[in-house]
Scaffold this motif. Sequence first.
Motif, short mmCIF file in Angstrom:
data_model
loop_
_atom_site.label_atom_id
_atom_site.label_comp_id
_atom_site.label_asym_id
_atom_site.label_seq_id
_atom_site.Cartn_x
_atom_site.Cartn_y
_atom_site.Cartn_z
N ILE A 152 -6.11 0.65 -4.92
CA ILE A 152 -5.46 1.95 -5.12
C ILE A 152 -3.95 1.82 -4.93
CG2 ILE A 152 -5.20 4.24 -4.11
CD1 ILE A 152 -8.21 4.23 -3.59
N SER A 153 -3.55 1.05 -3.94
CA SER A 153 -2.12 0.83 -3.72
C SER A 153 -1.48 0.11 -4.90
CB SER A 153 -1.89 0.02 -2.44
OG SER A 153 -2.34 0.72 -1.30
N ILE A 154 -2.19 -0.83 -5.49
CA ILE A 154 -1.68 -1.53 -6.68
C ILE A 154 -1.53 -0.56 -7.85
CG2 ILE A 154 -2.23 -3.29 -8.42
CD1 ILE A 154 -3.57 -4.90 -6.16
N ALA A 155 -2.49 0.37 -7.98
CA ALA A 155 -2.40 1.38 -9.04
C ALA A 155 -1.18 2.29 -8.82
CB ALA A 155 -3.68 2.20 -9.09
N ARG A 215 -9.27 11.09 -5.55
CA ARG A 215 -8.60 11.82 -4.46
C ARG A 215 -7.69 10.89 -3.68
NH1 ARG A 215 -11.97 14.87 -0.28
NH2 ARG A 215 -9.84 15.20 0.48
N ALA A 216 -8.18 9.69 -3.38
CA ALA A 216 -7.37 8.73 -2.62
C ALA A 216 -6.14 8.31 -3.42
CB ALA A 216 -8.22 7.52 -2.26
N PHE A 217 -6.33 8.09 -4.72
CA PHE A 217 -5.20 7.69 -5.58
C PHE A 217 -4.16 8.81 -5.64
CE2 PHE A 217 -3.50 7.51 -10.04
CZ PHE A 217 -2.64 6.45 -9.81
N SER A 218 -4.61 10.04 -5.84
CA SER A 218 -3.65 11.15 -5.91
C SER A 218 -2.93 11.35 -4.58
CB SER A 218 -4.37 12.44 -6.31
OG SER A 218 -5.33 12.82 -5.34
N LEU A 230 7.93 -2.31 0.21
CA LEU A 230 7.55 -1.79 1.52
C LEU A 230 6.18 -1.12 1.48
CD1 LEU A 230 10.90 -0.25 2.85
CD2 LEU A 230 10.00 -2.56 3.16
N PHE A 231 5.90 -0.37 0.44
CA PHE A 231 4.62 0.32 0.34
C PHE A 231 3.46 -0.66 0.28
CE2 PHE A 231 1.28 2.13 -2.43
CZ PHE A 231 0.87 3.16 -1.61
N MET A 232 3.59 -1.70 -0.55
CA MET A 232 2.52 -2.68 -0.66
C MET A 232 2.37 -3.48 0.64
SD MET A 232 0.81 -2.40 -3.38
CE MET A 232 -0.18 -3.86 -3.01
N GLY A 233 3.50 -3.76 1.29
CA GLY A 233 3.44 -4.49 2.55
C GLY A 233 2.69 -3.73 3.63
N ILE A 234 2.97 -2.43 3.77
CA ILE A 234 2.28 -1.61 4.76
C ILE A 234 0.80 -1.46 4.40
CG2 ILE A 234 2.12 0.71 5.74
CD1 ILE A 234 4.41 -0.94 6.87
#
Length: 606
Positions: A66-69, A219-222, A263-267
């Motif tokens: 989801i984070s990759i998306a 929901r998680a993606f949004s 930063l987002f992908m790292g967290i």
Amino acid sequence: MMAALKRLLIGRPLKSEGLAEEKLGKFKALAILSSDALSSVAYGTEQILLVLMTVGFTALWYSIPISIAVLGLLTILILSYRQTIFAYPTGGGAYIVSKENLGVPVGLLAGGSLLVDYILTVAVSISAGTDAITSAFPQLHDHRVIIAIVMIAFLTIMNLRGLTESASILAYPVYLFVFFMIALILSGIFKFVTTGAPVTPPTSHDVAISGISLYILLRAFSSGCSALTGVEAVSNAIPNFKAPAAKNAAMTLVMMGLVLGSLFMGISFLAYVYGIAPRTEETVVSQIAASTFGRGLMYYAIQASTALILFLAANTAYAAFPLLASMMANDKFMPRMFTVRGDRLGFSNGIIVLGVLSALLVVIFKGDTEGLIPLYALGVFIPFTLSQTGMMRRWFKIKPKGWGISFLINTIGMITTLVICLIFLITKFSQVWMIFLFLPIVIYCFIRIHRHYQDVAAELRIDTKLDLPGTKGNLIVLPVAGVNRVVLNTISYAKSISENIVAVYVAFDDDAAQKMEEKWDEWNPGVRLVTLKSSYRSIIKPLIKFIDTIEWKKSETDYITIMIPQFITSKWWHNLLHNQTSLFIRAYLFNHKNVTISTFPYHLKR
């Protein structure tokens, strides 16, 4: 005293010629305009995990794809808004793009959504910053609303001091946050590689699970897409950049995308490998920092920098809201007060209104970040979608060289952001339904304001060849309360304007009327006195009736001016000792169409 306090808080006024010096370079602009987007690192991953945890701990495996998306969507938006910057270098972002390519109503929808979103940005960011503080110091949890309001007041004052000064001061905490996040991610990855993950709950979360619904994933993606709010701020605020503004804005946008994505992908990665599950009393970033460094000096430094960036994320709105409001005011869709620059060359009225409305929102929601985020995210994805659609039509209409690639990028962006909007509406309708009531009201207000300005312009417009000023007589009505120096000076001034003057005295009984007439005859100032009898001890009603009688009898070439004598006391509290009849007369006559109201002030020396 108030002037001295204003100078202390805001600083000395700046000349209009100094506006060029208030422009931002790339690094200051990155700090000010990217603080909203960068701050979402602190809660974007957490929003994904909150949804996935409704299924169970094993569902956390999906946080990585989801984070990759979300990262892919960020890339699309950066490329899309980079094109918008060069196509519309005067700024305005989604509002200008939508208005010019999709029509005024769509432009108002985009502009209204952005203005509402900026108010929510301040409320969400300040609330999230307060959460970070109360995670480290739980004893402050009950005071989170007061903390939030104090921080809003601080940011409002800082921005009233001017864009350059606020950027110079507020850039340090932003880059400090980036430094600590990089240190946290690199240290966390190193610890995972060398020693393995910390102790996690016994249920495995390293494989996909069967049975998880598409509804939960969407929901998680949004929810994770809340990390993308603030991306549009750079394209809205191009006029705030130093020349070449468009080039510097485009470079700033790319820099923001790289930092935010990393930063987002790292967290997200550390939250997954550490097996972090969101908790009500502690944020995800706090748990990662505690797992990596323990609750020592570095942990508190990270929490402090996180709280600062969340507070300062609101500064993106302070940079963008006043500028967008001024553009819409120039188009006559908002009050003209938003076009006025203050002492420090910023749009002060927009800054103050933003601070007041966001503080009100914090009080209403009691600082609940989670309750505001769905509205906040939807408010920005609507302009995302409209902006991409407007750019698609622009490319198709003008068809410049190589337009196919630009059209494809904006098409992908439009489809993606439209899907996100639909996901929000379907999965979080119970939290965002109010936007369907609020946005139409906002747009209706824009339309009524615009119609009012058009009506006023039509009524005031003159033909410079045909409409010329004429010469008319002026009848001056002078209400008097006695024979004194204030009346003397007022009559002297009135005689310099017109020879047609009548003094009016309202008496409550026959004795008062007789005494006034005798004293007036004795003084004989060369002005006729009319005495009116008031059986009900009202000054206003007999005076208004007299004015109406004169107005009915006067010729069409005469003006009627009500000249009200008034003395000005030397000390403010002296006003409390005097009857303010002149104020009531002025207030009552203000809406009278056929008279002009004038006040003659007489200043008392002691």
